[in-house]
Write a protein that holds these residues in place. Structure first.
Motif, PDB file in Angstrom:
ATOM      1  N   ALA A 112       0.831  -1.212   0.000  1.00 48.24           N
ATOM      2  CA  ALA A 112       0.000   0.000   0.000  1.00 48.24           C
ATOM      3  C   ALA A 112       0.862   1.257   0.000  1.00 48.24           C
ATOM      4  CB  ALA A 112      -0.930  -0.016   1.214  1.00 48.24           C
ATOM      5  N   MET A 113       1.935   1.272   0.799  1.00 55.06           N
ATOM      6  CA  MET A 113       2.825   2.435   0.840  1.00 55.06           C
ATOM      7  C   MET A 113       3.506   2.647  -0.514  1.00 55.06           C
ATOM      8  SD  MET A 113       2.728   4.055   3.680  1.00 55.06           S
ATOM      9  CE  MET A 113       4.222   5.009   3.519  1.00 55.06           C
ATOM     10  N   CYS A 114       3.938   1.550  -1.157  1.00 51.59           N
ATOM     11  CA  CYS A 114       4.589   1.676  -2.469  1.00 51.59           C
ATOM     12  C   CYS A 114       3.647   2.278  -3.495  1.00 51.59           C
ATOM     13  CB  CYS A 114       5.071   0.304  -2.933  1.00 51.59           C
ATOM     14  SG  CYS A 114       6.474  -0.345  -2.000  1.00 51.59           S
ATOM     15  N   LEU A 115       2.377   1.819  -3.484  1.00 53.01           N
ATOM     16  CA  LEU A 115       1.407   2.324  -4.460  1.00 53.01           C
ATOM     17  C   LEU A 115       1.044   3.783  -4.197  1.00 53.01           C
ATOM     18  CD1 LEU A 115      -0.960  -0.776  -4.774  1.00 53.01           C
ATOM     19  CD2 LEU A 115       0.817  -0.016  -6.371  1.00 53.01           C
ATOM     20  N   MET A 116       1.101   4.237  -2.946  1.00 54.93           N
ATOM     21  CA  MET A 116       0.799   5.635  -2.624  1.00 54.93           C
ATOM     22  C   MET A 116       2.004   6.541  -2.910  1.00 54.93           C
ATOM     23  SD  MET A 116      -1.592   5.734   0.769  1.00 54.93           S
ATOM     24  CE  MET A 116      -0.478   4.764   1.775  1.00 54.93           C
ATOM     25  N   ILE A 117       3.209   6.032  -2.630  1.00 54.32           N
ATOM     26  CA  ILE A 117       4.415   6.849  -2.821  1.00 54.32           C
ATOM     27  C   ILE A 117       4.632   7.179  -4.291  1.00 54.32           C
ATOM     28  CG2 ILE A 117       6.947   6.755  -2.723  1.00 54.32           C
ATOM     29  CD1 ILE A 117       6.650   5.279  -0.058  1.00 54.32           C
ATOM     30  N   ALA A 118       4.321   6.237  -5.176  1.00 55.76           N
ATOM     31  CA  ALA A 118       4.615   6.419  -6.608  1.00 55.76           C
ATOM     32  C   ALA A 118       4.007   7.700  -7.183  1.00 55.76           C
ATOM     33  CB  ALA A 118       4.159   5.191  -7.381  1.00 55.76           C
ATOM     34  N   PRO A 119       2.669   7.921  -7.119  1.00 51.83           N
ATOM     35  CA  PRO A 119       2.115   9.151  -7.705  1.00 51.83           C
ATOM     36  C   PRO A 119       2.533  10.409  -6.960  1.00 51.83           C
ATOM     37  CG  PRO A 119       0.390   7.935  -6.574  1.00 51.83           C
ATOM     38  CD  PRO A 119       1.589   7.046  -6.600  1.00 51.83           C
ATOM     39  N   LEU A 120       2.668  10.303  -5.614  1.00 49.09           N
ATOM     40  CA  LEU A 120       3.080  11.483  -4.846  1.00 49.09           C
ATOM     41  C   LEU A 120       4.498  11.911  -5.211  1.00 49.09           C
ATOM     42  CD1 LEU A 120       1.632  10.611  -1.312  1.00 49.09           C
ATOM     43  CD2 LEU A 120       0.725  12.239  -2.975  1.00 49.09           C
ATOM     44  N   SER A 121       5.392  10.916  -5.380  1.00 52.95           N
ATOM     45  CA  SER A 121       6.772  11.256  -5.756  1.00 52.95           C
ATOM     46  C   SER A 121       6.830  11.818  -7.170  1.00 52.95           C
ATOM     47  CB  SER A 121       7.665  10.027  -5.639  1.00 52.95           C
ATOM     48  OG  SER A 121       7.283   9.032  -6.562  1.00 52.95           O
ATOM     49  N   ALA A 122       5.928  11.358  -8.054  1.00 54.43           N
ATOM     50  CA  ALA A 122       5.900  11.904  -9.416  1.00 54.43           C
ATOM     51  C   ALA A 122       5.546  13.383  -9.390  1.00 54.43           C
ATOM     52  CB  ALA A 122       4.888  11.131 -10.268  1.00 54.43           C
ATOM     53  N   ILE A 123       4.541  13.734  -8.586  1.00 54.19           N
ATOM     54  CA  ILE A 123       4.130  15.143  -8.485  1.00 54.19           C
ATOM     55  C   ILE A 123       5.249  15.983  -7.891  1.00 54.19           C
ATOM     56  CG2 ILE A 123       2.500  16.719  -7.389  1.00 54.19           C
ATOM     57  CD1 ILE A 123       0.431  14.429  -7.503  1.00 54.19           C
ATOM     58  N   PHE A 124       5.817  15.496  -6.785  1.00 53.42           N
ATOM     59  CA  PHE A 124       6.858  16.275  -6.104  1.00 53.42           C
ATOM     60  C   PHE A 124       8.104  16.431  -6.963  1.00 53.42           C
ATOM     61  CE2 PHE A 124      10.743  16.345  -3.576  1.00 53.42           C
ATOM     62  CZ  PHE A 124      10.561  17.526  -2.868  1.00 53.42           C
ATOM     63  N   ASN A 125       8.574  15.305  -7.524  1.00 50.69           N
ATOM     64  CA  ASN A 125       9.820  15.366  -8.298  1.00 50.69           C
ATOM     65  C   ASN A 125       9.680  16.225  -9.545  1.00 50.69           C
ATOM     66  OD1 ASN A 125      11.628  13.756  -6.762  1.00 50.69           O
ATOM     67  ND2 ASN A 125      10.494  11.939  -7.371  1.00 50.69           N
ATOM     68  N   ARG A 126       8.545  16.199 -10.195  1.00 51.09           N
ATOM     69  CA  ARG A 126       8.342  17.062 -11.360  1.00 51.09           C
ATOM     70  C   ARG A 126       8.398  18.525 -10.933  1.00 51.09           C
ATOM     71  NH1 ARG A 126       6.440  17.478 -16.502  1.00 51.09           N
ATOM     72  NH2 ARG A 126       5.090  19.244 -16.964  1.00 51.09           N
ATOM     73  N   TRP A 127       7.708  18.846  -9.822  1.00 51.46           N
ATOM     74  CA  TRP A 127       7.739  20.230  -9.327  1.00 51.46           C
ATOM     75  C   TRP A 127       9.151  20.636  -8.934  1.00 51.46           C
ATOM     76  CZ3 TRP A 127       9.281  21.681  -4.388  1.00 51.46           C
ATOM     77  CH2 TRP A 127       9.114  23.031  -4.072  1.00 51.46           C
ATOM     78  N   PHE A 128       9.860  19.742  -8.231  1.00 49.24           N
ATOM     79  CA  PHE A 128      11.206  20.056  -7.748  1.00 49.24           C
ATOM     80  C   PHE A 128      12.168  20.310  -8.902  1.00 49.24           C
ATOM     81  CE2 PHE A 128      15.489  18.621  -6.596  1.00 49.24           C
ATOM     82  CZ  PHE A 128      15.741  19.438  -5.497  1.00 49.24           C
ATOM     83  N   PHE A 129      12.191  19.413  -9.882  1.00 50.48           N
ATOM     84  CA  PHE A 129      13.163  19.548 -10.970  1.00 50.48           C
ATOM     85  C   PHE A 129      12.782  20.667 -11.939  1.00 50.48           C
ATOM     86  CE2 PHE A 129      14.327  15.221  -9.629  1.00 50.48           C
ATOM     87  CZ  PHE A 129      15.693  15.397  -9.515  1.00 50.48           C
ATOM     88  N   ARG A 130      11.506  20.937 -12.106  1.00 49.46           N
ATOM     89  CA  ARG A 130      11.134  22.090 -12.943  1.00 49.46           C
ATOM     90  C   ARG A 130      11.627  23.379 -12.303  1.00 49.46           C
ATOM     91  NH1 ARG A 130       7.829  22.319 -17.159  1.00 49.46           N
ATOM     92  NH2 ARG A 130       6.965  24.328 -16.555  1.00 49.46           N
ATOM     93  N   ASN A 131      11.485  23.508 -10.996  1.00 48.72           N
ATOM     94  CA  ASN A 131      11.997  24.697 -10.313  1.00 48.72           C
ATOM     95  C   ASN A 131      13.521  24.754 -10.348  1.00 48.72           C
ATOM     96  OD1 ASN A 131       9.989  26.552  -8.700  1.00 48.72           O
ATOM     97  ND2 ASN A 131       9.129  24.491  -8.616  1.00 48.72           N
ATOM     98  N   LEU A 132      14.152  23.585 -10.195  1.00 49.95           N
ATOM     99  CA  LEU A 132      15.609  23.542 -10.212  1.00 49.95           C
ATOM    100  C   LEU A 132      16.155  23.958 -11.573  1.00 49.95           C
ATOM    101  CD1 LEU A 132      17.915  22.730  -8.266  1.00 49.95           C
ATOM    102  CD2 LEU A 132      17.906  20.495  -9.371  1.00 49.95           C
ATOM    103  N   PHE A 133      15.562  23.424 -12.645  1.00 52.47           N
ATOM    104  CA  PHE A 133      16.019  23.797 -13.987  1.00 52.47           C
ATOM    105  C   PHE A 133      15.623  25.233 -14.327  1.00 52.47           C
ATOM    106  CE2 PHE A 133      16.231  19.124 -14.886  1.00 52.47           C
ATOM    107  CZ  PHE A 133      17.587  19.100 -15.161  1.00 52.47           C
ATOM    108  N   ALA A 134      14.527  25.715 -13.727  1.00 49.17           N
ATOM    109  CA  ALA A 134      14.152  27.115 -13.938  1.00 49.17           C
ATOM    110  C   ALA A 134      15.214  28.035 -13.350  1.00 49.17           C
ATOM    111  CB  ALA A 134      12.791  27.391 -13.309  1.00 49.17           C
TER     112      ALA A 134
END
Length: 464
Positions: A178-200
């Motif tokens: 259950a934790m693995c299935l919940m972490i996957a979409p949350l990490s996708a949202i966070f990592n996309r936001w993080f790296f877009r800001n970093l590259f910005a």
């Protein structure tokens, strides 16, 4: 203050730069970030499989199934393909391939274990990293959905029909899965936001660096112009003093030569006197040109003059320096421009003196030549003066028109010739361009308007 506010700063940029950032971001993600994350994912998966094989081999009553070795070999092959082929830049294709491989072997073990969750722990651990590997919520959700479909199909094969629902519920209620299935979409949202800001922030930093570099270059150019203006002002003050000190004896000697010419009856002596008078006039013109050097414009008006006649005059003045040099003039007939004739003749004289100097030391078996040609456009005239002399170093070309800069190591060269030429061309609303190939040739292009600025303004006024 926000730690990562790169995107908010990018949104303040013009639309064109925002589009440029999006291209920059997608290029960085596609060619740098995702291939690296896929390498790490494959490496971790291979190491995890090897550890699993090692742990099984240490148990005396347990044999490692040969399919486990096949699975490991396929993973190593995928890692090599991803590292050395175009598959590296086809993300997220590699993620789907690895998921397909892992899910096949994991659910085979799940079926063999009659619905036991241990064989699919590794698969769901891999699923938990999807958001990090793909940086895409869409692909993460697609793979999770495929995994749920495979879970249902495998469960139907692993247990009896009446136990399917309970078995699926048991798997999904497992805290680790259950934790693995919940972490996957949350990490996708966070990592996309993080790296877009970093590259910005990286994009903004590069943009600021470009701006600072351009500003620094502009300041250097402005400083060079100010230094040149100071030199011109100093030269102007010096020239004004020289004018009074030199012009009086020049005028006296010119009058004496003209008187001698008037009473002379010998033809040869007359030619010598004519040359002397011509050179005395040249001295007067040079001193006058020094006065005009830093002035916005000469005190007298422009007049129409024949270009061929001006060039021929310059050739006559330089005939001693041009001995042994073939001067080829290719000009259109009746070619005239609005100019200051004396000043423009001075430009031709200076350029021919420079050309003759460049031709000094030419081997006897190579002809020393100066080609003078013209190219007439709609509203401008280009006059090209080209020699086949020793040429100019590329580093020296941009400094040739600076006052007191000279490539000659002789005390007679003050480095004012081309600087005066540039000022004279500016008075004519024209330009001077110098190009050269060191050791081969040098070409100077004089661009002159065919109509004076006053006439052009009059035309604009009439057309308005």
């Amino acid at each position: 203050m926000k730690i990562l506010n790169g995107l908010s700063q990018v949104r303040l940029l013009p639309e064109k730069k925002q589009q440029h950032f999006e291209r920059f971001y997608h290029a960085q993600v596609k060619y740098r970030l995702l291939p690296l994350f896929a390498d790490l994912s494959l490496l971790v998966t291979i190491l995890g499989t090897l550890l699993f094989i090692f742990s099984l081999s240490r148990q005396a009553d347990t044999n490692v199934h040969f399919l486990t070795y096949v699975y490991t070999g396929i993973l190593v092959g995928l890692a090599l393909l991803h590292r050395f082929t175009r598959l590296r830049y086809a993300s997220p294709l590699i993620v789907y391939i690895v998921f397909s491989l892992m899910s096949l072997f994991s659910y085979l073990g799940y079926i063999d274990a009659a619905g036991g969750v241990v064989p699919i722990f590794g698969l769901h651990f891999f699923l938990s990293s999807l958001g990090f590997i793909t940086l895409s919520l869409f692909h993460t959700l697609v793979i999770i959905a495929l995994n749920l479909v495979l879970l249902v199909l495998a469960t139907r094969l692993a247990v009896t029909p009446g136990e399917v629902a309970g078995a699926i519920a048991s798997v999904l209620s497992n805290w680790f899965i259950a934790m693995c299935l919940m972490i996957a979409p949350l990490s996708a949202i966070f990592n996309r936001w993080f790296f877009r800001n970093l590259f910005a922030l990286q994009y903004l930093l590069k943009d600021r660096n470009k701006l600072l570099t351009a500003t620094f270059q502009s300041l250097q150019e402005t400083e060079d112009k100010l230094i040149q203006q100071q030199k011109q002002q100093a030269l102007s003050h010096m020239a004004k003093g020289l004018l009074h000190e030199i012009m009086n004896p020049v005028n006296c000697s010119t009058q004496a030569l003209q008187y001698a010419r008037s009473i002379n009856r010998d033809e040869e002596i007359g030619e010598a006197l004519d040359d002397a008078i011509l050179h005395q006039s040249r001295i007067a013109d040079i001193v006058s040109d020094l006065i005009e050097f830093s002035q916005p414009k000469p005190d007298h008006d422009m007049e129409q003059a024949d270009v061929r006649e001006l060039i021929n005059t310059a050739i006559r003045i330089c005939r001693n320096e041009l001995r042994g040099v073939e001067v080829r003039v290719s000009l259109a007939d009746n070619l005239s421009v609005s100019c200051y004739p004396s000043a423009l003749t001075q430009v031709f004289v200076n350029l021919m003196l420079n050309a003759s100097s460049a031709l000094e030391g030419k081997p006897v078996n190579q002809a020393a030549m100066i080609d003078i040609s013209s190219e007439q456009g709609t509203d401008s005239l280009n006059i090209r003066i080209r020699d086949n002399g020793r040429g100019i170093e590329s580093n020296d070309i941009r400094r040739l028109t600076e006052p007191f800069y000279s490539t000659k190591d002789t005390p007679n060269s003050l480095g004012l010739g081309l600087s005066i030429c540039q000022t004279i061309m500016r008075h004519h609303h024209g330009s001077i361009k110098i190009d050269s190939e060191h050791g081969v040739w040098t070409e100077v292009v004089l661009s002159l308007p065919l109509r004076s600025t006053v006439e052009a303004k009059s035309d604009i006024g009439l057309s308005g």
